[in-house]
Design a protein around this motif. Structure first.
Motif, PDB file in Angstrom:
ATOM      1  N   ILE A  23      -7.578  -0.990  65.519  1.00  0.00           N
ATOM      2  CA  ILE A  23      -7.453  -0.220  66.758  1.00  0.00           C
ATOM      3  C   ILE A  23      -8.768   0.432  67.200  1.00  0.00           C
ATOM      4  N   ASP A  24      -9.265   0.001  68.331  1.00  0.00           N
ATOM      5  CA  ASP A  24     -10.308   0.722  69.101  1.00  0.00           C
ATOM      6  C   ASP A  24     -11.587   1.052  68.334  1.00  0.00           C
ATOM      7  N   PHE A  25     -12.037   0.113  67.473  1.00  0.00           N
ATOM      8  CA  PHE A  25     -13.334   0.332  66.815  1.00  0.00           C
ATOM      9  C   PHE A  25     -14.451   0.034  67.832  1.00  0.00           C
ATOM     10  N   ASP A  28     -17.857   3.150  72.200  1.00  0.00           N
ATOM     11  CA  ASP A  28     -17.555   4.332  73.003  1.00  0.00           C
ATOM     12  C   ASP A  28     -16.933   5.466  72.175  1.00  0.00           C
ATOM     13  N   PHE A  29     -16.305   5.126  71.058  1.00  0.00           N
ATOM     14  CA  PHE A  29     -15.705   6.163  70.221  1.00  0.00           C
ATOM     15  C   PHE A  29     -16.552   6.512  69.016  1.00  0.00           C
ATOM     16  N   VAL A  30     -17.209   5.517  68.412  1.00  0.00           N
ATOM     17  CA  VAL A  30     -17.846   5.763  67.110  1.00  0.00           C
ATOM     18  C   VAL A  30     -19.338   6.063  67.202  1.00  0.00           C
ATOM     19  N   GLY A  34     -21.112   7.829  74.020  1.00  0.00           N
ATOM     20  CA  GLY A  34     -19.930   7.170  74.562  1.00  0.00           C
ATOM     21  C   GLY A  34     -18.871   8.156  75.038  1.00  0.00           C
ATOM     22  N   PHE A  35     -17.675   7.613  75.252  1.00  0.00           N
ATOM     23  CA  PHE A  35     -16.567   8.427  75.742  1.00  0.00           C
ATOM     24  C   PHE A  35     -16.211   9.546  74.760  1.00  0.00           C
ATOM     25  N   GLY A  36     -16.191   9.228  73.469  1.00  0.00           N
ATOM     26  CA  GLY A  36     -15.819  10.228  72.456  1.00  0.00           C
ATOM     27  C   GLY A  36     -16.722  11.434  72.506  1.00  0.00           C
ATOM     28  N   SER A  38     -18.509  12.342  75.043  1.00  0.00           N
ATOM     29  CA  SER A  38     -18.375  13.009  76.348  1.00  0.00           C
ATOM     30  C   SER A  38     -17.288  14.081  76.322  1.00  0.00           C
ATOM     31  N   LEU A  39     -16.350  13.941  75.367  1.00  0.00           N
ATOM     32  CA  LEU A  39     -15.279  14.936  75.238  1.00  0.00           C
ATOM     33  C   LEU A  39     -15.681  16.077  74.307  1.00  0.00           C
ATOM     34  N   GLY A  40     -16.924  16.045  73.828  1.00  0.00           N
ATOM     35  CA  GLY A  40     -17.420  17.124  72.977  1.00  0.00           C
ATOM     36  C   GLY A  40     -17.278  16.857  71.492  1.00  0.00           C
ATOM     37  N   ARG A  71      -8.703  -2.584  72.310  1.00  0.00           N
ATOM     38  CA  ARG A  71      -9.764  -1.777  72.920  1.00  0.00           C
ATOM     39  C   ARG A  71      -9.115  -0.924  74.007  1.00  0.00           C
ATOM     40  N   GLU A  72      -9.495   0.345  74.046  1.00  0.00           N
ATOM     41  CA  GLU A  72      -9.046   1.198  75.147  1.00  0.00           C
ATOM     42  C   GLU A  72     -10.080   1.104  76.268  1.00  0.00           C
ATOM     43  N   GLY A  73      -9.606   0.924  77.506  1.00  0.00           N
ATOM     44  CA  GLY A  73     -10.563   0.881  78.609  1.00  0.00           C
ATOM     45  C   GLY A  73      -9.907   0.516  79.919  1.00  0.00           C
ATOM     46  N   GLY A 131      -4.128   2.644  77.973  1.00  0.00           N
ATOM     47  CA  GLY A 131      -3.650   3.924  77.442  1.00  0.00           C
ATOM     48  C   GLY A 131      -4.020   4.100  75.983  1.00  0.00           C
ATOM     49  N   LYS A 132      -3.398   5.064  75.358  1.00  0.00           N
ATOM     50  CA  LYS A 132      -3.658   5.338  73.946  1.00  0.00           C
ATOM     51  C   LYS A 132      -2.863   4.383  73.054  1.00  0.00           C
ATOM     52  N   GLY A 133      -1.650   4.029  73.458  1.00  0.00           N
ATOM     53  CA  GLY A 133      -0.814   3.150  72.656  1.00  0.00           C
ATOM     54  C   GLY A 133      -1.161   1.677  72.859  1.00  0.00           C
ATOM     55  N   GLY A 156      -8.244   1.883  62.176  1.00  0.00           N
ATOM     56  CA  GLY A 156      -8.776   2.181  63.510  1.00  0.00           C
ATOM     57  C   GLY A 156      -9.043   3.643  63.781  1.00  0.00           C
ATOM     58  N   VAL A 157      -9.373   3.893  65.040  1.00  0.00           N
ATOM     59  CA  VAL A 157      -9.702   5.254  65.481  1.00  0.00           C
ATOM     60  C   VAL A 157      -9.040   5.523  66.834  1.00  0.00           C
ATOM     61  N   THR A 158      -8.702   6.800  67.099  1.00  0.00           N
ATOM     62  CA  THR A 158      -8.699   7.885  66.148  1.00  0.00           C
ATOM     63  C   THR A 158      -7.288   8.047  65.571  1.00  0.00           C
ATOM     64  N   THR A 159      -7.247   8.630  64.373  1.00  0.00           N
ATOM     65  CA  THR A 159      -5.988   8.675  63.628  1.00  0.00           C
ATOM     66  C   THR A 159      -4.859   9.333  64.412  1.00  0.00           C
ATOM     67  N   GLU A 160      -5.170  10.493  65.031  1.00  0.00           N
ATOM     68  CA  GLU A 160      -4.079  11.253  65.663  1.00  0.00           C
ATOM     69  C   GLU A 160      -3.858  10.857  67.116  1.00  0.00           C
ATOM     70  N   VAL A 161      -4.741  10.040  67.672  1.00  0.00           N
ATOM     71  CA  VAL A 161      -4.560   9.665  69.076  1.00  0.00           C
ATOM     72  C   VAL A 161      -4.113   8.195  69.151  1.00  0.00           C
ATOM     73  N   CYS A 162      -5.041   7.247  69.214  1.00  0.00           N
ATOM     74  CA  CYS A 162      -4.602   5.865  69.457  1.00  0.00           C
ATOM     75  C   CYS A 162      -3.898   5.227  68.265  1.00  0.00           C
ATOM     76  N   VAL A 163      -4.302   5.600  67.043  1.00  0.00           N
ATOM     77  CA  VAL A 163      -3.609   5.031  65.882  1.00  0.00           C
ATOM     78  C   VAL A 163      -2.180   5.552  65.839  1.00  0.00           C
ATOM     79  N   SER A 186     -10.731  10.340  62.287  1.00  0.00           N
ATOM     80  CA  SER A 186     -10.518  11.358  63.320  1.00  0.00           C
ATOM     81  C   SER A 186     -11.796  12.156  63.494  1.00  0.00           C
ATOM     82  N   TYR A 187     -11.990  12.740  64.676  1.00  0.00           N
ATOM     83  CA  TYR A 187     -13.113  13.653  64.902  1.00  0.00           C
ATOM     84  C   TYR A 187     -12.864  14.995  64.204  1.00  0.00           C
ATOM     85  N   PHE A 188     -11.606  15.208  63.786  1.00  0.00           N
ATOM     86  CA  PHE A 188     -11.208  16.504  63.224  1.00  0.00           C
ATOM     87  C   PHE A 188     -10.606  16.299  61.832  1.00  0.00           C
TER      88      PHE A 188
HETATM   89  N1  TIU Z   1      -8.802   5.296  70.717  1.00  0.00           N
HETATM   90  C1  TIU Z   1      -8.501   6.588  70.843  1.00  0.00           C
HETATM   91  O1  TIU Z   1      -8.045   7.233  69.909  1.00  0.00           O
HETATM   92  N2  TIU Z   1      -8.777   7.197  72.076  1.00  0.00           N
HETATM   93  C2  TIU Z   1      -9.130   8.527  72.210  1.00  0.00           C
HETATM   94  O2  TIU Z   1      -9.377   8.993  73.321  1.00  0.00           O
HETATM   95  N3  TIU Z   1      -9.187   9.270  71.070  1.00  0.00           N
HETATM   96  C3  TIU Z   1      -9.625  10.562  70.955  1.00  0.00           C
HETATM   97  O3  TIU Z   1      -9.463  11.129  69.869  1.00  0.00           O
HETATM   98  N4  TIU Z   1     -10.214  11.153  71.972  1.00  0.00           N
END
Ligand code: TIU
Length: 237
Positions: A23-25, A28-30, A34-36, A38-40, A71-73, A131-133, A156-163, A186-188
């Motif tokens: 999932i979503d390696f 933009d996330f790792v 990238g997007f990750g 950009s969210l801080g 891939r999320e996008g 989406g996330k799913g 995959g990434v992230t554990t609590e969101v897309c995974v 996860s970022y957290f």
């Molecule tokens: N792929 C995925 O998990 N999308 C996110 O936006 N995750 C965040 O943790 N932001």
């Protein structure tokens, strides 16, 4: 049927009906820029999952398991990007804006693509999801059902969101999913622990959690060469 040590109890799987879902390696996330980020977020946390995920990917390929990547996008014209998602977080740069790796979370851009270590090879479908799913607005379920897949191994990434979202969706569609705790990131750190706890609580309310070494040990019962350490494989090649 193979059996891997897992929580809340052993995960039974038939390699012929099991898929590895990556999932979503995506860069933009790792990676920074990238997007990750950009969210801080501090993206370095996610890279910790990559070595074990790469090991699992190589073993599953060698064992002949079906492999699917996501891939999320969004479309380049952002016509599939809800305003709520665009605005959420009030980031300085938004989805679709130009960044150092191209337009954030836009299909076809460098940052949107999967990192080299786990890049898909021929025969491994890539599911692009808005989406996330992994199942929402995609043909994931069709792809898996066409192959008669019933069990999923999830990295995959992230554990609590897309995974987690994808595992919840998979559960509702009748799949058994084993999330490999050292192959998801996860970022957290606190969310990494909590997200895995949620999956396996209540008797495995929507899935199983295990370690890659235990999954590989189980796979090795049927495919010993697939999980042989690199040095052994090279020596016997
Ligand atoms: N792929 C995925 O998990 N999308 C996110 O936006 N995750 C965040 O943790 N932001």
């Amino acid at each position: 049927m193979l059996s891997a040590k897992a929580e809340p109890y052993e995960f039974e799987f038939d390699p012929a009906t099991t898929a590895l879902v990556m999932i979503d390696f995506q860069r933009d996330f790792v990676y920074p820029g990238g997007f990750g980020e950009s969210l801080g977020n501090d993206t370095s946390f996610l890279l910790k999952a990559l070595p074990a995920a790469e090991r699992v990917l190589r073993a599953c390929r060698a064992a002949g398991l079906f492999v699917v990547h996501t891939r999320e996008g969004h479309r380049a014209d952002l016509s599939d990007l809800p305003a709520a998602k665009y605005e959420r977080g009030r980031p300085k740069i938004h989805i679709g804006d130009e960044g150092p790796m191209g337009r954030l979370l836009v299909r076809g851009e460098y940052g949107h693509d999967i990192v080299e270590e786990v890049y898909p090879i021929a025969g491994e479908p890539i599911v692009d999801k808005p989406g996330k799913g992994a199942f929402y607005a995609t043909d994931m379920d069709t792809i898996l059902k066409t192959r008669r897949i019933r069990q999923l191994i999830v990295c995959g990434v992230t554990t609590e969101v897309c995974v987690q979202t994808s595992v919840r969706e998979a559960n509702d569609r009748g799949y058994d999913a084993l999330v490999l705790e050292d192959c998801v990131g996860s970022y957290f750190p606190a969310f990494q622990i909590a997200a895995l706890e949620m999956i396996k609580a209540q008797g495995g309310i929507f899935g199983f959690v295990g370690k890659s070494e235990d999954f590989l040990e189980a796979l090795g019962q049927q495919f010993p060469d697939a999980v042989a350490p690199a040095s052994t494989a090279a020596a016997t090649a």
